[in-house]
Design a protein around this motif. Structure first.
Motif, PDB file in Angstrom:
ATOM      1  N   ALA A 304       0.840  -1.202   0.000  1.00  9.20           N
ATOM      2  CA  ALA A 304       0.000   0.000   0.000  1.00  9.20           C
ATOM      3  C   ALA A 304       0.874   1.250   0.000  1.00  9.20           C
ATOM      4  N   ARG A 305       1.948   1.217   0.788  1.00 11.68           N
ATOM      5  CA  ARG A 305       2.863   2.358   0.858  1.00 11.68           C
ATOM      6  C   ARG A 305       3.533   2.588  -0.487  1.00 11.68           C
ATOM      7  N   GLN A 306       3.864   1.498  -1.165  1.00 14.03           N
ATOM      8  CA  GLN A 306       4.505   1.593  -2.472  1.00 14.03           C
ATOM      9  C   GLN A 306       3.593   2.308  -3.472  1.00 14.03           C
ATOM     10  N   VAL A 307       2.304   1.946  -3.478  1.00 12.63           N
ATOM     11  CA  VAL A 307       1.343   2.587  -4.381  1.00 12.63           C
ATOM     12  C   VAL A 307       1.123   4.041  -3.971  1.00 12.63           C
ATOM     13  N   ALA A 308       1.038   4.295  -2.678  1.00 17.09           N
ATOM     14  CA  ALA A 308       0.847   5.666  -2.194  1.00 17.09           C
ATOM     15  C   ALA A 308       2.002   6.570  -2.620  1.00 17.09           C
ATOM     16  N   GLU A 309       3.213   6.051  -2.529  1.00 17.76           N
ATOM     17  CA  GLU A 309       4.379   6.838  -2.944  1.00 17.76           C
ATOM     18  C   GLU A 309       4.397   7.034  -4.449  1.00 17.76           C
ATOM     19  N   LEU A 310       3.993   6.013  -5.190  1.00 14.25           N
ATOM     20  CA  LEU A 310       3.991   6.087  -6.647  1.00 14.25           C
ATOM     21  C   LEU A 310       3.076   7.206  -7.137  1.00 14.25           C
ATOM     22  N   PHE A 311       1.928   7.381  -6.459  1.00 14.52           N
ATOM     23  CA  PHE A 311       0.958   8.385  -6.902  1.00 14.52           C
ATOM     24  C   PHE A 311       0.889   9.588  -5.959  1.00 14.52           C
ATOM     25  N   ALA A 312       1.857   9.684  -5.051  1.00 14.66           N
ATOM     26  CA  ALA A 312       1.988  10.841  -4.151  1.00 14.66           C
ATOM     27  C   ALA A 312       0.667  11.154  -3.452  1.00 14.66           C
ATOM     28  N   THR A 313       0.031  10.112  -2.897  1.00 18.11           N
ATOM     29  CA  THR A 313      -1.237  10.323  -2.204  1.00 18.11           C
ATOM     30  C   THR A 313      -0.996  10.888  -0.803  1.00 18.11           C
ATOM     31  N   ASP A 314      -2.033  11.460  -0.250  1.00 23.59           N
ATOM     32  CA  ASP A 314      -2.028  11.869   1.155  1.00 23.59           C
ATOM     33  C   ASP A 314      -2.389  10.620   1.948  1.00 23.59           C
ATOM     34  N   HIS A 315      -1.364   9.875   2.337  1.00 20.44           N
ATOM     35  CA  HIS A 315      -1.577   8.507   2.811  1.00 20.44           C
ATOM     36  C   HIS A 315      -1.653   8.434   4.330  1.00 20.44           C
ATOM     37  N   HIS A 316      -2.623   7.637   4.787  1.00 22.93           N
ATOM     38  CA  HIS A 316      -2.802   7.417   6.221  1.00 22.93           C
ATOM     39  C   HIS A 316      -2.864   5.917   6.456  1.00 22.93           C
ATOM     40  N   GLU A 317      -2.109   5.452   7.423  1.00 26.98           N
ATOM     41  CA  GLU A 317      -2.159   4.028   7.732  1.00 26.98           C
ATOM     42  C   GLU A 317      -2.150   3.835   9.237  1.00 26.98           C
ATOM     43  N   ARG A 318      -2.661   2.704   9.638  1.00 27.39           N
ATOM     44  CA  ARG A 318      -2.692   2.366  11.060  1.00 27.39           C
ATOM     45  C   ARG A 318      -2.401   0.886  11.201  1.00 27.39           C
ATOM     46  N   ILE A 319      -1.521   0.560  12.107  1.00 26.94           N
ATOM     47  CA  ILE A 319      -1.226  -0.837  12.404  1.00 26.94           C
ATOM     48  C   ILE A 319      -2.115  -1.261  13.561  1.00 26.94           C
ATOM     49  N   VAL A 320      -2.845  -2.324  13.358  1.00 27.70           N
ATOM     50  CA  VAL A 320      -3.740  -2.819  14.407  1.00 27.70           C
ATOM     51  C   VAL A 320      -3.311  -4.218  14.799  1.00 27.70           C
ATOM     52  N   SER A 321      -3.685  -4.594  15.974  1.00 29.10           N
ATOM     53  CA  SER A 321      -3.384  -5.933  16.444  1.00 29.10           C
ATOM     54  C   SER A 321      -4.226  -6.950  15.696  1.00 29.10           C
ATOM     55  N   ALA A 322      -3.626  -8.081  15.410  1.00 32.81           N
ATOM     56  CA  ALA A 322      -4.402  -9.157  14.782  1.00 32.81           C
ATOM     57  C   ALA A 322      -5.453  -9.700  15.746  1.00 32.81           C
ATOM     58  N   ASP A 323      -5.303  -9.374  17.021  1.00 32.32           N
ATOM     59  CA  ASP A 323      -6.275  -9.829  18.022  1.00 32.32           C
ATOM     60  C   ASP A 323      -7.379  -8.779  18.175  1.00 32.32           C
ATOM     61  N   GLN A 324      -8.361  -8.865  17.286  1.00 30.51           N
ATOM     62  CA  GLN A 324      -9.462  -7.897  17.280  1.00 30.51           C
ATOM     63  C   GLN A 324     -10.753  -8.486  17.818  1.00 30.51           C
ATOM     64  N   PHE A 325     -10.645  -9.614  18.516  1.00 29.82           N
ATOM     65  CA  PHE A 325     -11.853 -10.326  18.905  1.00 29.82           C
ATOM     66  C   PHE A 325     -12.695  -9.570  19.927  1.00 29.82           C
ATOM     67  N   GLY A 326     -12.153  -8.472  20.475  1.00 33.74           N
ATOM     68  CA  GLY A 326     -12.944  -7.670  21.401  1.00 33.74           C
ATOM     69  C   GLY A 326     -14.147  -7.024  20.752  1.00 33.74           C
ATOM     70  N   GLU A 327     -14.198  -7.030  19.403  1.00 27.80           N
ATOM     71  CA  GLU A 327     -15.300  -6.397  18.675  1.00 27.80           C
ATOM     72  C   GLU A 327     -16.430  -7.373  18.340  1.00 27.80           C
ATOM     73  N   ILE A 328     -16.406  -8.573  18.925  1.00 30.47           N
ATOM     74  CA  ILE A 328     -17.401  -9.590  18.570  1.00 30.47           C
ATOM     75  C   ILE A 328     -18.825  -9.076  18.751  1.00 30.47           C
ATOM     76  N   ASP A 329     -19.111  -8.531  19.914  1.00 24.96           N
ATOM     77  CA  ASP A 329     -20.476  -8.074  20.173  1.00 24.96           C
ATOM     78  C   ASP A 329     -20.850  -6.901  19.280  1.00 24.96           C
ATOM     79  N   ARG A 330     -19.879  -6.018  19.008  1.00 22.76           N
ATOM     80  CA  ARG A 330     -20.160  -4.877  18.138  1.00 22.76           C
ATOM     81  C   ARG A 330     -20.486  -5.343  16.724  1.00 22.76           C
ATOM     82  N   ILE A 331     -19.724  -6.328  16.221  1.00 17.61           N
ATOM     83  CA  ILE A 331     -19.990  -6.856  14.879  1.00 17.61           C
ATOM     84  C   ILE A 331     -21.384  -7.468  14.825  1.00 17.61           C
ATOM     85  N   GLY A 332     -21.758  -8.209  15.862  1.00 18.20           N
ATOM     86  CA  GLY A 332     -23.090  -8.800  15.896  1.00 18.20           C
ATOM     87  C   GLY A 332     -24.178  -7.751  15.813  1.00 18.20           C
ATOM     88  N   ALA A 333     -23.984  -6.629  16.505  1.00 18.43           N
ATOM     89  CA  ALA A 333     -24.982  -5.558  16.489  1.00 18.43           C
ATOM     90  C   ALA A 333     -24.999  -4.826  15.160  1.00 18.43           C
TER      91      ALA A 333
END
Length: 632
Positions: A304-333
């Motif tokens: 993604a960074r490679q493409v962003a640099e290629l087209f000089a985008t205003d790029h925003h990224e966030r690294i998240v934990s692979a452990d996202q299971f805390g959102e189970i109830d939110r996803i259900g809703a």
């Protein structure tokens, strides 16, 4: 982007309580945080929640037509509304606003239901014609925007953008449809031909419903379909030029907005292509948003960074934990109905990131379905070649016996996981592709079900409507039929549901430029060789984008969002796995066999088998049953 809801009395004209409609729209406030409105007349009530995108101050809804003949509530965007306005103005129409909503009203007054074929966009809307005393409900060609329907006691029909809008109506019955459980356990979502609650329907993609007071509602009528029966002719470079033109049109038409606009960027072919064409059309840097994971093996931020640099985008990224299971109830809703595509978790994360910077984001959804980009489509094309050579009388006994004997080796390298392929080759092309797309095959479901579900399900199997869809497809080959089924079944049921609910949950409008209907129709006419070459799917699209994107973006193996379900259920979610196995919601009803679920959880947690995906499926079903049950 918005949320709509309403009530229509088709049996006897009764007054509609505006507070009841308001409660339905309040349940959809996340879809439209910028405004709300309710309109009622004898026998009808329309409600709206607005997310302002175009004509920010001048297009409140419900909206009346210039002459007061019709009223509309509308969810979506019409990308060609300016061209339509000019055509309608030449015919005498007058407009008071600068938005697309009023254009639909004028188009209805001039063309009636035929107005749909002139609309280029994503939409679900309800339009009441006071002169004709008719309610017109319509959904876009590919099902980008949802519309749920429910018949209520006393001869009324309620509708809403999400099921939670219907549930806000006190007359809604909450009785689970056991056939929906069969569908869900097969596909991991409830397809558009069914809903989780009895009496609830989804207006199918490319269909409309015309209701009148004093008449029972008829079935929805199809107004659009895609055909794979024809074939484009011409040199590769000519076809490539046509494809590029259509992709540019799809992208630029979806860049109209009076609010900040950006794009999701995963670093894959589809999102990178959208960003490339947006950058070509934009005078300012494109805003791009990506998420990555803290596990290197599943993190694609470097691409993604490679493409962003290629087209000089205003790029925003966030690294998240692979452990996202805390959102189970939110996803259900968020989803109301059970939804087991675990990529909904990272999709929600990228929507949250995008909403911090923009109000509209373009996605790359649709190209895999339209141009044969899925691995399963490539395998199916090869299997169809084998079926054409080997008679079914030979395939069924030989491959069927081998498939039944072959172990289900989830732990083995991919080439050794032959069980599904052997069983697929023993069956028809339609049955084989259904097996490839399903999460649980019939024999696997049978081992999990309790006697109650087996009895209530009767002779119905979830594969039946899918296989019929493939058999009846306007197509010339097995690959055509597989792509048709993906566009009509998988795309609206899984991909577009995921994108709509996660984006709307955070007040973000997602647009799909690669689902422009002209692009889809062109892709359906491409010769096989322009879709598949060797093991490369989406061949013409990748060839076309070589002028924009580097080889490692175009031709590396497809990754997608990966969620470590198996690890979760052997680690922090092991108690959840055991709790699901003993859940009264699942087993107390007799729908599932308690011993079978306990064995499933024990075998997975001990490492004897890999049932992570099925455990996730059961967990999301249990959460949905909590949400939809009689106590709400």
């Amino acid at each position: 982007m918005c949320g709509i809801a309403g009530i229509f009395h088709y049996q006897t004209v009764k007054p509609v309580d505006p507070r009841r409609v308001e409660r339905m729209t309040d349940a959809l406030a996340h879809r439209g945080p910028d405004g709300s409105g309710v309109w009622t007349a004898p026998g009808v009530g329309l409600g709206h929640r607005r997310l302002s995108i175009i004509d920010l101050d001048g297009s409140p809804q419900p909206m009346h037509s210039a002459h007061g003949r019709a009223v509309i509530v509308f969810n979506g965007e019409i990308y060609n509304y300016r061209e339509l306005r000019r055509e309608l103005e030449r015919g005498g129409a007058r407009f008071r606003t600068d938005g697309d909503t009023e254009t639909i009203l004028a188009a209805w007054e001039k063309w009636g239901p035929d107005c749909l074929s002139r609309l280029d966009g994503m939409f679900a809307f309800a339009l009441y014609d006071l002169d004709r005393r008719q309610l017109f409900l319509a959904r876009d060609r590919l099902g980008v925007k949802p519309l749920y329907l429910a018949r209520l006691e006393g001869g009324a029909l309620a509708f809403a953008s999400e099921m939670k809008g219907l549930l806000a109506n006190p007359l809604m019955r909450r009785e689970i449809d056991p056939l929906a459980i069969e569908d869900y356990m097969t596909w991991g979502y409830v397809p558009d031909h069914r809903a989780m609650l009895k009496g609830v329907e989804k207006l199918p993609a490319g269909h409309f419903l015309l209701l009148e007071h004093g008449r029972e509602p008829g079935p929805p009528r199809q107004w659009w379909d895609v055909s794979f029966a024809g074939r484009e002719k011409g040199r590769t470079e000519d076809l490539s030029a046509q494809l590029l033109h259509l992709m540019r049109e799809g992208v630029t038409s979806r860049m109209t907005a009076h609010v900040p606009l950006g794009a999701f960027l995963s670093g894959g072919v589809d999102s990178s292509s959208v960003v490339a064409l947006m950058s070509e059309a934009s005078a300012v840097p494109v805003t791009s948003c990506s998420i990555g994971f803290d596990v290197e093996s599943v993190d694609e931020t470097q691409y993604a960074r490679q493409v962003a640099e290629l087209f000089a985008t205003d790029h925003h990224e966030r690294i998240v934990s692979a452990d996202q299971f805390g959102e189970i109830d939110r996803i259900g809703a968020i989803f109301d109905e059970p939804f087991a595509d675990a990529s909904a978790l990272p999709t929600l994360r990228v929507c949250e990131l995008a909403r911090e910077h923009v109000t509209v984001a373009l996605s790359g959804d649709g190209a895999d379905e339209a141009f044969a980009g899925y691995r399963r489509q490539i395998f199916h094309a090869r299997e169809e070649q084998a079926r054409a050579v080997l008679p079914r009388g030979l395939r069924e006994p030989v491959f069927g016996a081998l498939g039944r004997l072959w172990p289900k080796a989830d732990w083995a390298p991919r080439p050794l996981r032959a069980k599904t392929t052997l069983l697929s080759l023993a069956a028809s092309g339609e049955a084989g592709y259904a097996r490839a797309l399903s999460i649980l095959a019939p024999e696997q479901r049978e081992r999990l079900y309790g006697e109650t579900l087996k009895r209530e399900r009767g002779e119905y199997r979830a594969e039946q409507p899918f296989e019929k869809l493939m058999r009846d497809a306007p197509a010339r080959s097995g690959l055509d039929r597989a792509q048709y089924a993906d566009l009509k079944f998988w795309l609206p049921g899984d991909i577009l549901t995921k994108t709509d609910r996660t984006s709307m949950a955070v007040g973000l409008e997602a647009r799909e430029p690669l689902l422009d209907h002209r692009l889809i129709e062109f892709g359906a006419r491409l010769p096989h060789r322009q879709r598949l070459r060797g093991t490369t799917g989406k061949w013409l699209m990748k060839h076309t984008m070589e002028r924009y994107l580097p080889e490692d973006i175009l031709y590396r193996q497809k990754q997608g969002f990966v969620t470590p379900l198996s690890e979760w259920f052997r680690g922090p979610l092991a108690p959840e796995a055991r709790a699901v196995a003993s859940s009264e919601l699942l087993t107390g009803s007799g729908w599932f066999a308690r011993k079978a679920l306990s064995r499933l959880a024990d075998d997975h947690i001990s490492g004897r088998s890999d049932h992570g995906r099925v455990l996730w499926q059961l967990l999301m079903l249990e959460r949905s049953l909590r949400h939809l049950g009689p106590t709400g």
